[in-house]
Scaffold this motif. Structure first.
Motif, mmCIF file in Angstrom:
data_model
loop_
_atom_site.group_PDB
_atom_site.id
_atom_site.type_symbol
_atom_site.label_atom_id
_atom_site.label_comp_id
_atom_site.label_asym_id
_atom_site.label_seq_id
_atom_site.Cartn_x
_atom_site.Cartn_y
_atom_site.Cartn_z
ATOM 1 N N ASN A 91 -1.131 -10.430 0.521
ATOM 2 C CA ASN A 91 -1.966 -10.263 1.710
ATOM 3 C C ASN A 91 -1.497 -9.117 2.606
ATOM 4 O OD1 ASN A 91 -4.068 -12.613 2.032
ATOM 5 N ND2 ASN A 91 -2.218 -13.570 1.209
ATOM 6 N N VAL A 92 -0.481 -8.393 2.159
ATOM 7 C CA VAL A 92 0.031 -7.260 2.940
ATOM 8 C C VAL A 92 -0.300 -5.987 2.173
ATOM 9 C CG1 VAL A 92 2.052 -6.184 3.980
ATOM 10 C CG2 VAL A 92 1.882 -8.662 3.874
ATOM 11 N N PRO A 148 4.366 -0.799 2.585
ATOM 12 C CA PRO A 148 5.558 -0.943 1.737
ATOM 13 C C PRO A 148 6.791 -1.371 2.500
ATOM 14 C CG PRO A 148 4.906 1.378 1.946
ATOM 15 C CD PRO A 148 3.789 0.556 2.479
ATOM 16 N N ARG A 149 6.933 -0.930 3.753
ATOM 17 C CA ARG A 149 8.127 -1.324 4.508
ATOM 18 C C ARG A 149 8.116 -2.811 4.837
ATOM 19 N NH1 ARG A 149 10.135 3.610 8.449
ATOM 20 N NH2 ARG A 149 10.140 5.192 6.804
ATOM 21 N N LEU A 150 6.930 -3.358 5.092
ATOM 22 C CA LEU A 150 6.858 -4.795 5.350
ATOM 23 C C LEU A 150 7.134 -5.583 4.073
ATOM 24 C CD1 LEU A 150 3.857 -5.148 7.823
ATOM 25 C CD2 LEU A 150 6.305 -5.230 8.325
ATOM 26 N N LYS A 151 6.695 -5.066 2.939
ATOM 27 C CA LYS A 151 7.007 -5.718 1.668
ATOM 28 C C LYS A 151 8.519 -5.712 1.435
ATOM 29 C CE LYS A 151 2.679 -4.458 -0.645
ATOM 30 N NZ LYS A 151 2.095 -3.683 -1.775
ATOM 31 N N GLN A 152 9.148 -4.581 1.737
ATOM 32 C CA GLN A 152 10.598 -4.515 1.602
ATOM 33 C C GLN A 152 11.272 -5.533 2.513
ATOM 34 O OE1 GLN A 152 12.365 -0.470 1.663
ATOM 35 N NE2 GLN A 152 10.284 0.279 1.425
ATOM 36 N N PRO A 170 -0.714 -12.193 8.286
ATOM 37 C CA PRO A 170 0.610 -12.012 7.696
ATOM 38 C C PRO A 170 1.249 -10.665 8.016
ATOM 39 C CG PRO A 170 -0.893 -12.976 6.094
ATOM 40 C CD PRO A 170 -1.729 -12.569 7.275
ATOM 41 N N THR A 171 0.437 -9.617 8.151
ATOM 42 C CA THR A 171 0.991 -8.303 8.469
ATOM 43 C C THR A 171 1.663 -8.319 9.836
ATOM 44 O OG1 THR A 171 -0.666 -7.162 7.119
ATOM 45 C CG2 THR A 171 0.441 -5.866 8.809
#
Length: 321
Positions: free
Chosen positions: A234-235, A239-243, A157-158
């Motif tokens: 799963n990330v 934090p930037r990918l969550k955003q 997922p990342t």
């Protein structure tokens, strides 16, 4: 943080102005999530600046106030300090989870000692995000669900989030050097999808794929928030990918978020009907060769084309650097 919204729901409503039972959000900062007197989520973000006048921010669904002195009670000691308050409209409870997850992701990158300017910059970005919830959505909910399904089932997922499109005008749903991946969904019984010739162009060096997701609506199925929650869990440490995850969800939903969040699909049906194709396998019309013809769109039926080990193909495509 994965159960943050559930923890929020368990909080009592604030009994008065400036006093909150809250959840601590950080080991390095004094940031908290509480509940307003009306039951809406309210973030209390520590401000290390000297108190000066800063006008509040009011926008549809999102408001902020600077330099508020509040008393916060957690499972530990009570804390009194100066905070920036960011809260969601209490008249839109269906939006509360999206609000909590968007703001929680955005504040992860705040510096240890945030000043008012840092908090204001973060909130203005959130304001721009929530502006999207007052505009038409940028795609069909089935298309967003299918893209989230692909991220969740990618095995990485990342990496999948990193190459997920960052805007509606990106040429492919997922792309990076050496990979173009276009995701198509359908609620029909046949595997028919709309294409443009441009969507079937593999990279100069690498591979191009089409992921086909057959969907079936199901009252007890999963919605886009269910898939996004699982992806976020799963990330780790990104934090930037969550955003990016929550921003893309908000931008896709648009003003119809209230109705779209209720749309749910059968996960097992999607898993059974998932297929991966090389772009070269997709039937298409010949290019006109006329430079005055810049866009050719068509429907292609992939029903009779075999797809072997689609999840393994997807995982391999996402894992290659």
């Amino acid at each position: 943080m994965s159960n943050l919204f559930d923890s929020f729901l368990a909080l009592p409503n604030a009994s008065g102005v400036g006093s909150y039972q809250a959840i601590s959000l950080s080991d390095r900062r004094q940031d908290f999530l509480g509940k307003s007197a009306a039951g809406a989520p309210i973030f209390l973000l520590h401000d290390s600046s000297d108190a000066t006048y800063n006008p509040g921010i009011n926008f549809r669904h999102l408001s902020a106030e600077f330099h508020a002195t509040c008393r916060v009670q957690t499972d530990g000691d009570a804390i009194e300090g100066q905070f920036c308050l960011v809260w969601c409209d209490d008249s839109a409870p269906e939006l509360h989870e999206l609000f909590v997850r968007c703001v929680a992701a955005a504040i992860e990158e705040l510096p240890d000692a945030s000043e008012t300017k840092d908090l204001e910059s973060c909130i203005l970005r959130l304001r721009n995000l929530f502006r999207a919830l007052a505009a038409p959505g940028v795609r069909e909910i089935s298309g967003l669900w299918a893209e989230l399904f692909v991220i969740l089932k990618s095995g990485n997922p990342t990496q999948a989030l990193a190459c997920w499109h960052a805007g509606q005008f990106d040429k492919f749903d997922f792309s990076r050097p050496g990979l173009h991946l276009e995701v198509k969904s359908t609620l029909k019984r046949t595997r028919s999808h709309d294409f443009s010739l441009e969507q079937l162009q593999p990279p100069m060096s690498g591979a191009g794929f089409v992921a086909s997701v057959m969907l079936q609506m199901l009252t007890g199925g999963l919605g886009v928030l269910d898939l996004a929650r699982s992806i976020e869990a799963n990330v780790h440490g990104s934090p930037r990918l969550k955003q990016k995850l929550w921003e893309n969800v908000a931008l896709s939903l648009g003003v119809d978020f209230s109705d779209l969040l209720d749309k749910k699909f059968d996960m097992s049906y999607a898993e059974r009907g998932f297929a991966m194709y090389d772009m070269s396998e997709v039937p298409r019309p010949a290019s006109s060769g006329d430079p005055r013809v810049t866009d050719i769109r068509f429907v292609s039926d992939l029903t009779g084309i075999q797809s072997d080990r689609p999840f393994e193909v997807l995982s391999a495509a996402m894992s290659k650097q």
